[in-house]
Scaffold this motif. Structure first.
Motif, PDB file in Angstrom:
ATOM      1  N   THR A   1       0.855  -1.183   0.000  1.00  0.00           N
ATOM      2  CA  THR A   1       0.000   0.000   0.000  1.00  0.00           C
ATOM      3  C   THR A   1       0.889   1.230   0.000  1.00  0.00           C
ATOM      4  O   THR A   1       1.806   1.338   0.825  1.00  0.00           O
ATOM      5  CB  THR A   1      -0.924   0.034   1.229  1.00  0.00           C
ATOM      6  OG1 THR A   1      -1.744  -1.131   1.229  1.00  0.00           O
ATOM      7  CG2 THR A   1      -1.795   1.275   1.215  1.00  0.00           C
ATOM      8  N   ILE A   2       0.628   2.149  -0.925  1.00  0.00           N
ATOM      9  CA  ILE A   2       1.360   3.405  -0.980  1.00  0.00           C
ATOM     10  C   ILE A   2       0.415   4.511  -0.533  1.00  0.00           C
ATOM     11  O   ILE A   2      -0.605   4.766  -1.170  1.00  0.00           O
ATOM     12  CB  ILE A   2       1.896   3.674  -2.394  1.00  0.00           C
ATOM     13  CG1 ILE A   2       2.867   2.564  -2.791  1.00  0.00           C
ATOM     14  CG2 ILE A   2       2.579   5.033  -2.467  1.00  0.00           C
ATOM     15  CD1 ILE A   2       3.475   2.732  -4.173  1.00  0.00           C
ATOM     16  N   LEU A   3       0.737   5.140   0.594  1.00  0.00           N
ATOM     17  CA  LEU A   3      -0.081   6.218   1.155  1.00  0.00           C
ATOM     18  C   LEU A   3       0.577   7.556   0.844  1.00  0.00           C
ATOM     19  O   LEU A   3       1.734   7.782   1.206  1.00  0.00           O
ATOM     20  CB  LEU A   3      -0.215   6.055   2.669  1.00  0.00           C
ATOM     21  CG  LEU A   3      -1.056   4.883   3.183  1.00  0.00           C
ATOM     22  CD1 LEU A   3      -1.028   4.847   4.715  1.00  0.00           C
ATOM     23  CD2 LEU A   3      -2.489   5.000   2.693  1.00  0.00           C
ATOM     24  N   LEU A   4      -0.191   8.436   0.200  1.00  0.00           N
ATOM     25  CA  LEU A   4       0.344   9.705  -0.261  1.00  0.00           C
ATOM     26  C   LEU A   4      -0.561  10.859   0.143  1.00  0.00           C
ATOM     27  O   LEU A   4      -1.758  10.669   0.334  1.00  0.00           O
ATOM     28  CB  LEU A   4       0.452   9.706  -1.796  1.00  0.00           C
ATOM     29  CG  LEU A   4       1.158   8.520  -2.457  1.00  0.00           C
ATOM     30  CD1 LEU A   4       0.964   8.577  -3.962  1.00  0.00           C
ATOM     31  CD2 LEU A   4       2.636   8.514  -2.098  1.00  0.00           C
ATOM     32  N   ASP A   5       0.023  12.045   0.235  1.00  0.00           N
ATOM     33  CA  ASP A   5      -0.822  13.226   0.242  1.00  0.00           C
ATOM     34  C   ASP A   5      -0.939  13.720  -1.198  1.00  0.00           C
ATOM     35  O   ASP A   5      -0.303  13.179  -2.115  1.00  0.00           O
ATOM     36  CB  ASP A   5      -0.295  14.298   1.205  1.00  0.00           C
ATOM     37  CG  ASP A   5       1.082  14.835   0.828  1.00  0.00           C
ATOM     38  OD1 ASP A   5       1.575  14.548  -0.284  1.00  0.00           O
ATOM     39  OD2 ASP A   5       1.680  15.564   1.652  1.00  0.00           O
ATOM     40  N   GLN A   6      -1.751  14.718  -1.417  1.00  0.00           N
ATOM     41  CA  GLN A   6      -2.026  15.142  -2.788  1.00  0.00           C
ATOM     42  C   GLN A   6      -0.785  15.652  -3.504  1.00  0.00           C
ATOM     43  O   GLN A   6      -0.614  15.417  -4.711  1.00  0.00           O
ATOM     44  CB  GLN A   6      -3.120  16.217  -2.782  1.00  0.00           C
ATOM     45  CG  GLN A   6      -4.483  15.676  -2.377  1.00  0.00           C
ATOM     46  CD  GLN A   6      -5.577  16.727  -2.396  1.00  0.00           C
ATOM     47  OE1 GLN A   6      -5.336  17.890  -2.717  1.00  0.00           O
ATOM     48  NE2 GLN A   6      -6.787  16.327  -2.046  1.00  0.00           N
ATOM     49  N   GLU A   7       0.108  16.318  -2.791  1.00  0.00           N
ATOM     50  CA  GLU A   7       1.318  16.841  -3.427  1.00  0.00           C
ATOM     51  C   GLU A   7       2.234  15.710  -3.893  1.00  0.00           C
ATOM     52  O   GLU A   7       2.773  15.755  -4.995  1.00  0.00           O
ATOM     53  CB  GLU A   7       2.063  17.762  -2.469  1.00  0.00           C
ATOM     54  CG  GLU A   7       1.350  19.080  -2.209  1.00  0.00           C
ATOM     55  CD  GLU A   7       2.150  19.981  -1.307  1.00  0.00           C
ATOM     56  OE1 GLU A   7       3.054  19.490  -0.614  1.00  0.00           O
ATOM     57  OE2 GLU A   7       1.879  21.199  -1.299  1.00  0.00           O
ATOM     58  N   ALA A   8       2.408  14.686  -3.070  1.00  0.00           N
ATOM     59  CA  ALA A   8       3.279  13.567  -3.457  1.00  0.00           C
ATOM     60  C   ALA A   8       2.696  12.773  -4.620  1.00  0.00           C
ATOM     61  O   ALA A   8       3.430  12.128  -5.370  1.00  0.00           O
ATOM     62  CB  ALA A   8       3.512  12.655  -2.259  1.00  0.00           C
ATOM     63  N   ALA A   9       1.376  12.812  -4.775  1.00  0.00           N
ATOM     64  CA  ALA A   9       0.704  12.060  -5.836  1.00  0.00           C
ATOM     65  C   ALA A   9       0.542  12.863  -7.123  1.00  0.00           C
ATOM     66  O   ALA A   9       0.011  12.348  -8.116  1.00  0.00           O
ATOM     67  CB  ALA A   9      -0.670  11.606  -5.356  1.00  0.00           C
ATOM     68  N   SER A  10       1.022  14.098  -7.141  1.00  0.00           N
ATOM     69  CA  SER A  10       0.657  15.034  -8.208  1.00  0.00           C
ATOM     70  C   SER A  10       1.163  14.644  -9.594  1.00  0.00           C
ATOM     71  O   SER A  10       0.597  15.085 -10.601  1.00  0.00           O
ATOM     72  CB  SER A  10       1.154  16.435  -7.853  1.00  0.00           C
ATOM     73  OG  SER A  10       2.576  16.451  -7.708  1.00  0.00           O
ATOM     74  N   LEU A  11       2.193  13.820  -9.698  1.00  0.00           N
ATOM     75  CA  LEU A  11       2.747  13.467 -11.009  1.00  0.00           C
ATOM     76  C   LEU A  11       2.337  12.075 -11.483  1.00  0.00           C
ATOM     77  O   LEU A  11       2.746  11.643 -12.569  1.00  0.00           O
ATOM     78  CB  LEU A  11       4.275  13.564 -10.979  1.00  0.00           C
ATOM     79  CG  LEU A  11       4.863  14.955 -10.706  1.00  0.00           C
ATOM     80  CD1 LEU A  11       6.391  14.898 -10.733  1.00  0.00           C
ATOM     81  CD2 LEU A  11       4.355  15.977 -11.710  1.00  0.00           C
ATOM     82  N   ILE A  12       1.521  11.372 -10.705  1.00  0.00           N
ATOM     83  CA  ILE A  12       1.109  10.025 -11.100  1.00  0.00           C
ATOM     84  C   ILE A  12       0.159  10.095 -12.294  1.00  0.00           C
ATOM     85  O   ILE A  12      -0.815  10.846 -12.283  1.00  0.00           O
ATOM     86  CB  ILE A  12       0.420   9.283  -9.937  1.00  0.00           C
ATOM     87  CG1 ILE A  12       1.415   9.025  -8.804  1.00  0.00           C
ATOM     88  CG2 ILE A  12      -0.184   7.964 -10.419  1.00  0.00           C
ATOM     89  CD1 ILE A  12       0.790   8.379  -7.585  1.00  0.00           C
ATOM     90  N   SER A  13       0.453   9.303 -13.295  1.00  0.00           N
ATOM     91  CA  SER A  13      -0.450   9.147 -14.432  1.00  0.00           C
ATOM     92  C   SER A  13      -1.139   7.799 -14.307  1.00  0.00           C
ATOM     93  O   SER A  13      -0.484   6.752 -14.336  1.00  0.00           O
ATOM     94  CB  SER A  13       0.322   9.219 -15.751  1.00  0.00           C
ATOM     95  OG  SER A  13      -0.510   8.840 -16.830  1.00  0.00           O
ATOM     96  N   GLN A  14      -2.463   7.817 -14.151  1.00  0.00           N
ATOM     97  CA  GLN A  14      -3.179   6.556 -13.976  1.00  0.00           C
ATOM     98  C   GLN A  14      -3.057   5.660 -15.207  1.00  0.00           C
ATOM     99  O   GLN A  14      -3.186   4.446 -15.107  1.00  0.00           O
ATOM    100  CB  GLN A  14      -4.644   6.827 -13.649  1.00  0.00           C
ATOM    101  CG  GLN A  14      -4.836   7.521 -12.305  1.00  0.00           C
ATOM    102  CD  GLN A  14      -6.289   7.607 -11.890  1.00  0.00           C
ATOM    103  OE1 GLN A  14      -7.016   6.622 -11.899  1.00  0.00           O
ATOM    104  NE2 GLN A  14      -6.724   8.816 -11.521  1.00  0.00           N
ATOM    105  N   ASP A  15      -2.783   6.239 -16.372  1.00  0.00           N
ATOM    106  CA  ASP A  15      -2.622   5.445 -17.593  1.00  0.00           C
ATOM    107  C   ASP A  15      -1.388   4.546 -17.527  1.00  0.00           C
ATOM    108  O   ASP A  15      -1.319   3.534 -18.229  1.00  0.00           O
ATOM    109  CB  ASP A  15      -2.502   6.369 -18.815  1.00  0.00           C
ATOM    110  CG  ASP A  15      -3.794   7.135 -19.077  1.00  0.00           C
ATOM    111  OD1 ASP A  15      -4.861   6.661 -18.643  1.00  0.00           O
ATOM    112  OD2 ASP A  15      -3.720   8.214 -19.699  1.00  0.00           O
ATOM    113  N   GLU A  16      -0.414   4.924 -16.686  1.00  0.00           N
ATOM    114  CA  GLU A  16       0.826   4.153 -16.574  1.00  0.00           C
ATOM    115  C   GLU A  16       0.704   2.986 -15.607  1.00  0.00           C
ATOM    116  O   GLU A  16       1.552   2.093 -15.595  1.00  0.00           O
ATOM    117  CB  GLU A  16       1.977   5.057 -16.115  1.00  0.00           C
ATOM    118  CG  GLU A  16       2.375   6.122 -17.113  1.00  0.00           C
ATOM    119  CD  GLU A  16       3.509   6.993 -16.587  1.00  0.00           C
ATOM    120  OE1 GLU A  16       4.237   7.538 -17.417  1.00  0.00           O
ATOM    121  OE2 GLU A  16       3.653   7.110 -15.350  1.00  0.00           O
TER     122      GLU A  16
END
Length: 262
Positions: A236-251
């Motif tokens: 499980t990867i727990l993030l706040d919004q800033e840490a998640a900001s570059l994730i592309s769900q397509d990847e």
């Protein structure tokens, strides 16, 4: 969730919400298995999680008396009572406030006379208790976990490692000067970490966004040690919004569950 996922990525609104979720997951582990073996991390990111676990303990919601803990790493050369040693960090920020037994606390000895023997002994102590049930991880801005730094090859088991200039500079904020930062540390190896039954990776802040993106991008490289976590069967990867900001769900792969919390 509609399926079985190897990796869950949970995005909370902020650092405090992320930390609360992490504390609840640790508490759940201990409730279900009171004699759990926990792998623990240091640094700025887990601090609020530890605070919330202390609050739960003081409300009699959690009992650490049968828990065994194993820390990821320790600087070489610092005494246990040095304010920047991870021994000091763990006792000052967590262990002194809960009922964990001192004999159940395991942290590498950064002042060992024989570091190679200390590493072997640490591996044996983990194996002796059947391994780690739940491993908590942070992540460096360069993608390191523990002190497994980006390199052409990574250590399998607990070893003495050389810290990169980037990590030394990042950690210098805890010391009076960069010259005081140790250049070596004892760290669990990647195979030791990946043998844990379950893993929770915590990341907060914009400065961790690129490392997180590379960790979950679907590509694995020793240049981003955290990317090897994609091979783990339950993370499980727990993030706040800033840490998640570059994730592309397509990847993300099909066995990855992506969840954004309100």
């Amino acid at each position: 969730m509609g399926g079985i996922y190897k990796m869950r990525i949970i995005v909370e609104k902020d650092y405090q919400a992320m930390s609360k979720k992490a504390a609840l997951m640790v508490a759940s582990q201990i409730t279900l298995r009171p004699n759990s073996n926990l792998g623990l991390a240091t640094g700025g990111t887990p601090l609020a999680m530890y605070d919330k676990l202390i609050e739960m303990y003081k409300k009699d919601e959690i009992d650490f008396s049968e828990v065994q803990s194993f820390n990821l790493d320790e600087y070489c050369g610092l005494k246990d009572d040095h304010p920047n040693s991870y021994h000091y960090y763990m006792y000052n920020n967590f262990f002194n406030e809960i009922n964990i037994k001192k004999e159940n606390v395991h942290i590498p000895n950064g002042r060992a006379e024989d570091f190679e023997q200390e590493c072997r002994n640490y591996e044996r102590s983990i194996k002796k208790v059947r391994g780690i049930d739940l491993q908590i991880l942070g992540i460096g801005s360069n993608g390191h976990i523990g002190f497994n730094e980006p390199a052409e090859s990574l250590n399998v088991a607990t070893e003495v490692v050389n810290l990169t200039d980037e990590t030394i500079e990042a950690n210098s904020r805890y010391f009076d000067s960069i010259d005081e930062v140790p250049k070596k540390a004892i760290s669990m190896g990647m195979a030791t970490i990946l043998k844990a039954d379950r893993i929770i990776l915590l990341a907060s802040g914009e400065n961790k966004a690129e490392a997180i993106q590379k960790t979950v991008s679907g590509k694995i490289s020793t240049e981003i040690p955290a990317s090897l976590l994609q091979t783990h069967p339950e993370i499980t990867i727990l993030l706040d919004q800033e840490a998640a900001s570059l994730i592309s769900q397509d990847e993300l792969s099909a066995d990855c569950h992506f969840e954004i919390c309100d």
